[in-house]
Design a protein around this motif. Structure first.
Motif, PDB file in Angstrom:
ATOM      1  N   THR A  44      20.001 -54.263   8.652  1.00  0.00           N
ATOM      2  CA  THR A  44      19.206 -53.043   8.689  1.00  0.00           C
ATOM      3  C   THR A  44      19.963 -51.990   9.480  1.00  0.00           C
ATOM      4  N   VAL A  45      20.197 -50.845   8.856  1.00  0.00           N
ATOM      5  CA  VAL A  45      20.969 -49.790   9.510  1.00  0.00           C
ATOM      6  C   VAL A  45      20.157 -48.504   9.580  1.00  0.00           C
ATOM      7  N   ALA A  46      20.417 -47.724  10.607  1.00  0.00           N
ATOM      8  CA  ALA A  46      19.729 -46.449  10.778  1.00  0.00           C
ATOM      9  C   ALA A  46      20.233 -45.435   9.767  1.00  0.00           C
ATOM     10  N   VAL A  47      19.328 -44.593   9.292  1.00  0.00           N
ATOM     11  CA  VAL A  47      19.690 -43.522   8.361  1.00  0.00           C
ATOM     12  C   VAL A  47      20.153 -42.310   9.175  1.00  0.00           C
ATOM     13  N   PRO A  48      21.417 -41.936   9.069  1.00  0.00           N
ATOM     14  CA  PRO A  48      21.884 -40.761   9.808  1.00  0.00           C
ATOM     15  C   PRO A  48      21.110 -39.524   9.369  1.00  0.00           C
ATOM     16  N   ASP A  49      20.597 -38.762  10.321  1.00  0.00           N
ATOM     17  CA  ASP A  49      19.801 -37.588   9.978  1.00  0.00           C
ATOM     18  C   ASP A  49      19.947 -36.550  11.091  1.00  0.00           C
ATOM     19  N   LYS A  50      20.607 -35.448  10.780  1.00  0.00           N
ATOM     20  CA  LYS A  50      20.841 -34.408  11.779  1.00  0.00           C
ATOM     21  C   LYS A  50      19.545 -33.767  12.250  1.00  0.00           C
ATOM     22  N   ARG A  51      18.502 -33.842  11.431  1.00  0.00           N
ATOM     23  CA  ARG A  51      17.209 -33.286  11.825  1.00  0.00           C
ATOM     24  C   ARG A  51      16.606 -34.101  12.966  1.00  0.00           C
ATOM     25  N   VAL A  52      16.768 -35.407  12.888  1.00  0.00           N
ATOM     26  CA  VAL A  52      16.298 -36.273  13.981  1.00  0.00           C
ATOM     27  C   VAL A  52      17.089 -35.973  15.246  1.00  0.00           C
ATOM     28  N   ASP A  53      18.384 -35.778  15.084  1.00  0.00           N
ATOM     29  CA  ASP A  53      19.233 -35.457  16.241  1.00  0.00           C
ATOM     30  C   ASP A  53      18.773 -34.162  16.910  1.00  0.00           C
ATOM     31  N   LEU A  55      15.756 -32.689  16.754  1.00  0.00           N
ATOM     32  CA  LEU A  55      14.442 -32.867  17.376  1.00  0.00           C
ATOM     33  C   LEU A  55      14.560 -33.627  18.686  1.00  0.00           C
ATOM     34  N   THR A  56      15.468 -34.595  18.710  1.00  0.00           N
ATOM     35  CA  THR A  56      15.690 -35.382  19.926  1.00  0.00           C
ATOM     36  C   THR A  56      16.286 -34.517  21.032  1.00  0.00           C
ATOM     37  N   ALA A  57      17.235 -33.671  20.654  1.00  0.00           N
ATOM     38  CA  ALA A  57      17.884 -32.801  21.645  1.00  0.00           C
ATOM     39  C   ALA A  57      16.876 -31.868  22.305  1.00  0.00           C
ATOM     40  N   LYS A  58      15.869 -31.420  21.532  1.00  0.00           N
ATOM     41  CA  LYS A  58      14.866 -30.505  22.072  1.00  0.00           C
ATOM     42  C   LYS A  58      13.779 -31.241  22.840  1.00  0.00           C
ATOM     43  N   ALA A  59      13.258 -32.330  22.274  1.00  0.00           N
ATOM     44  CA  ALA A  59      12.119 -33.024  22.890  1.00  0.00           C
ATOM     45  C   ALA A  59      12.517 -33.932  24.044  1.00  0.00           C
ATOM     46  N   LYS A  60      13.777 -34.389  24.018  1.00  0.00           N
ATOM     47  CA  LYS A  60      14.264 -35.328  25.042  1.00  0.00           C
ATOM     48  C   LYS A  60      13.277 -36.496  25.246  1.00  0.00           C
ATOM     49  N   PRO A  61      12.983 -37.215  24.163  1.00  0.00           N
ATOM     50  CA  PRO A  61      11.987 -38.286  24.227  1.00  0.00           C
ATOM     51  C   PRO A  61      12.527 -39.538  24.924  1.00  0.00           C
ATOM     52  N   LYS A  62      11.605 -40.439  25.242  1.00  0.00           N
ATOM     53  CA  LYS A  62      12.011 -41.711  25.845  1.00  0.00           C
ATOM     54  C   LYS A  62      12.791 -42.558  24.839  1.00  0.00           C
ATOM     55  N   LYS A  63      12.445 -42.422  23.555  1.00  0.00           N
ATOM     56  CA  LYS A  63      13.194 -43.149  22.531  1.00  0.00           C
ATOM     57  C   LYS A  63      13.197 -42.382  21.221  1.00  0.00           C
ATOM     58  N   PHE A 286       8.673 -36.180  10.068  1.00  0.00           N
ATOM     59  CA  PHE A 286       8.991 -36.464  11.464  1.00  0.00           C
ATOM     60  C   PHE A 286       7.792 -36.268  12.379  1.00  0.00           C
ATOM     61  N   THR A 287       7.730 -37.119  13.397  1.00  0.00           N
ATOM     62  CA  THR A 287       6.815 -36.902  14.512  1.00  0.00           C
ATOM     63  C   THR A 287       7.689 -36.741  15.751  1.00  0.00           C
ATOM     64  N   ALA A 288       7.312 -35.821  16.624  1.00  0.00           N
ATOM     65  CA  ALA A 288       8.152 -35.528  17.788  1.00  0.00           C
ATOM     66  C   ALA A 288       7.295 -35.245  19.012  1.00  0.00           C
ATOM     67  N   GLY A 289       7.647 -35.864  20.109  1.00  0.00           N
ATOM     68  CA  GLY A 289       6.939 -35.666  21.367  1.00  0.00           C
ATOM     69  C   GLY A 289       7.749 -36.228  22.517  1.00  0.00           C
ATOM     70  N   PRO A 290       7.227 -36.163  23.728  1.00  0.00           N
ATOM     71  CA  PRO A 290       7.974 -36.634  24.900  1.00  0.00           C
ATOM     72  C   PRO A 290       8.210 -38.143  24.906  1.00  0.00           C
TER      73      PRO A 290
END
Length: 367
Positions: A44-53, A55-63, A286-290
């Motif tokens: 099982t491999v992760a799907v590369p997605d710049k949109r996730v990247d 959102l992560t850069a902005k939200a700085k989530p725990k995971k 996508f869902t995005a939060g802290p």
């Protein structure tokens, strides 16, 4: 929902090398002899997605959790697989579990790597495997038709299904795959269709495995395969399995430099996954939060409550509304959700809303 892709092909076409490269797993032996892959290998491999990247850069989530793809390396087959030759029966059983097929076809010449049929001919190789899949489907349909005809004597639903099955059998006998069959509005038959899991009904992505010299522009072999895929209205991807293997373990910056040196800007992994999503009609929202940024995979046409149900059944059962903004609109505001709400860009959508690829969503529910 994980995208399940079976990697198939004749022996020595590079599919195990591709599997090793795509999954960063080195447990599939890519040896130069038939049937070296005895058991199917799954990763099982992760799907590369710049949109996730982003959102992560902005939200700085725990995971951060990306969408995923299950790649299954399935043992090679030869002529006669549908009759149990080689590892045929095992091959055919494993492929039934996949949502789509990546058919790796050798499109390079190398005197040091033997070809099971003596020389490189991509369309002949495609025909070899597709004939075996077709023959296996014929056996499945014939057995089921025989059963339905016996039931038809006292079951009108079975009688109707048997008549439709006759039409399907005729199509297969004409050498046409099941994926082109016009499915009727008959629930009894459709139930049987789903149970059969016909091999030639599965979407196919034809994958031309070329050498380094042809990775950017292709060659005469890959051009033939690409034209064939277009004619079939199937997916197509051109990769160099050897190059993909070289990419593994390199930092992102060095990977980009290596790809650029060959005149390409993305890896074979990304091309295959994107082609797979398009072939199967899949979207990501996508869902995005802290606490978490996450990509969720849905089928094109999915409505908001069913998409919410991917997170938890309670979300679907108690669905009230979805607060939605397109990723591109959010990106223009630097990922600032508060600014998006102030500008009225976050929409309130109800139960009939059809989800779009790239939607960033907050579901409201009550149970």
């Amino acid at each position: 929902m994980s995208l399940s892709i079976g990697i198939v092909g004749l022996p020595n076409v590079g599919k195990s090398t591709l599997f090793n490269a795509l999954t960063k797993a080195q447990n599939a032996q890519a040896a130069n002899y038939p049937f070296c892959t005895i058991e199917p290998n799954k990763a099982t491999v992760a799907v590369p997605d710049k949109r996730v990247d982003a959102l992560t850069a902005k939200a700085k989530p725990k995971k951060t959790i990306y969408a995923s793809v299950d790649f299954i390396d399935i043992a090679g087959l030869v002529r006669g697989a549908s009759k149990g030759e080689g590892l045929g029966n095992q091959f055919l059983g494993n492929i039934r579990e996949c949502a789509a097929i990546v058919h790796v076809v050798r499109c390079f010449e190398d005197e040091n790597i033997t070809h099971v049929d003596g020389g490189v001919d991509p369309l002949r190789d495609v025909d070899t495997i597709e004939t075996e899949l077709l023959l296996a489907d014929l056996q499945s349909v014939e057995k089921r038709l025989d059963k339905l005809q016996k039931l038809a004597k006292f079951d009108k639903n079975a009688k109707a299904s048997a008549e439709i099955m006759q039409t399907l059998l005729a199509q297969l006998n004409d050498g046409k795959p099941a994926r082109g069959f016009d499915l009727p509005d008959n629930e009894s038959f459709l139930t049987t269709w789903r149970e059969l899991g016909l091999l030639t009904a599965k979407p196919v992505i034809y994958c031309a495995n070329v050498d380094e010299a042809a990775v950017a522009e292709g060659n005469e072999f890959s051009a033939k395969l690409e034209a064939f895929a277009k004619e079939r209205q199937s997916g197509f991807a051109r990769i160099c399995a050897k190059l993909e293997e070289e990419l593994q373990g390199l930092p992102d910056e060095e990977q980009a430099e290596l790809l650029s040196s060959y005149g390409i800007d993305e890896s074979g992994l990304v091309r295959i996954i994107h082609t797979g999503y398009a072939t199967l009609g899949l979207y990501s929202y996508f869902t995005a939060g802290p606490d978490e940024v996450r990509a969720w995979t849905i089928t094109r046409g999915t409505k908001a409550p069913q998409a919410a149900g991917k997170i938890h059944t309670d979300f679907e059962r108690g669905f009230i509304k979805a607060e939605v903004i397109a990723f591109d609109a959010l990106k223009e505001l630097g990922g600032d959700m508060l600014a998006a709400k102030e500008k009225g860009l976050v929409r309130q959508e109800g139960k009939e809303y059809v989800m779009q690829d790239g939607d960033v969503v907050l579901f409201r529910f009550n149970v």
